[in-house]
Design an enzyme around this catalytic site. Sequence first.
Site, short mmCIF file in Angstrom:
data_model
loop_
_atom_site.label_atom_id
_atom_site.label_comp_id
_atom_site.label_asym_id
_atom_site.label_seq_id
_atom_site.Cartn_x
_atom_site.Cartn_y
_atom_site.Cartn_z
N LYS A 72 0.79 -1.16 0.03
CA LYS A 72 -0.11 -0.10 0.02
C LYS A 72 0.78 1.46 0.08
O LYS A 72 0.25 2.45 -0.25
CB LYS A 72 -0.86 -0.02 1.17
CG LYS A 72 -1.99 -1.31 1.22
CD LYS A 72 -3.05 -0.94 -0.16
CE LYS A 72 -4.01 -2.08 -0.12
NZ LYS A 72 -5.08 -1.51 -1.08
N SER A 101 -2.57 -12.29 4.23
CA SER A 101 -2.99 -12.33 3.05
C SER A 101 -2.13 -12.88 2.03
O SER A 101 -2.38 -13.45 0.96
CB SER A 101 -3.67 -11.02 2.46
OG SER A 101 -2.42 -10.14 2.25
#
Length: 323
Positions: A51, A269
């Site tokens: 991110k 994840s």
Amino acid sequence: MSIETRLNMVNDSVLDLIGNTPMVDVSVLSPKPSVRLVAKLENQNPFGSVKDRIAKAMIEAAEKDGRLQPGQRILEPSSGNTGIALAAIAQIKGYPITILMPTSVSVERRQMLQIFGADIVLTPGEEGSNGAVRRAQEMAEKHPEWCFLYQYGNDANPRAHYETTGPEVLRDCPEITHFVAGLGTSGTLMGAGRYLREHKPDVKIIAIEPPLGERVEGLRNLEDGYIPPVFENWNGFELLDRKRVVRPRESIEWTRRLVAQTGIFAGLSSGASLAGAIKVANEIDEGTIVFIICDGGWKYLSTGAYTDDLDVAEAAAEKIIYF
Ligand SMILES: Cc1ncc(COP(=O)(O)O)c(C=O)c1O
């Protein structure tokens, strides 16, 4: 590395260290010698995750088009990585920032946001990330003077991956046949996926989703009532070759195997993407599967995901929002 090369590597700002992450062969985990597994280590970005790329891109795009003026407050719903990266960059650049996050996220993530100077607004845990998004939208309406970046609908999100992640993957691993990544905002898959599709049309683009109603950190099931505008705007249904469903237990198992067999200490994840990559590997005769390590495991230590008995860790994963 020679001393001369190192001298050339002094960067002006930590922001210059975002992207250009390394790739590493982890075929030791592959079920077949003819299928190569390659991980892209987004955890090596300066604020710790994939991110960092979109946080920098969204802030720079908003500065460029005048939506973000000096000293203006930034607003974003994020239960983890995007909030942390935005807060870090906002603090360096002198913007105040408000992050909405569900009460159910791990304590480390709240601490990281505090370290980077964000104002945190907690939203009800049972509403999950969709609740934080909804409440941020309401807050943005009440405060039109704030800059609402909204990663789920911000074109700078997929564009960052189209301009950086995708080209890096093809540059460093031109033999790629399959690209596997988790689907949250869908920015990674839409941006990097489109770039790969345009430059190597045979590459298969595969999204990893949790089953409907089950939680895997950072990921969403497209049938849970919310399709991110980024996914629609970038023709997600056409771009994706297929989706693979990965359960929380598999994510935990593969996250543990990843660290045990390769030394890569990643978030859950990443274990989900690896579990998906293994499913793909089982179905093909040969190829090179690239998957994304979204972040490191540090922020999840308190959840017991690495150390608890697997049944306990699985039960906890149902309650904790990991991204
Ligand atoms: C840990 C983690 N993994 C995966 C994702 C999914 O990435 P994307 O939002 O690009 O679809 C996110 C973010 O949403 C995340 O924070």
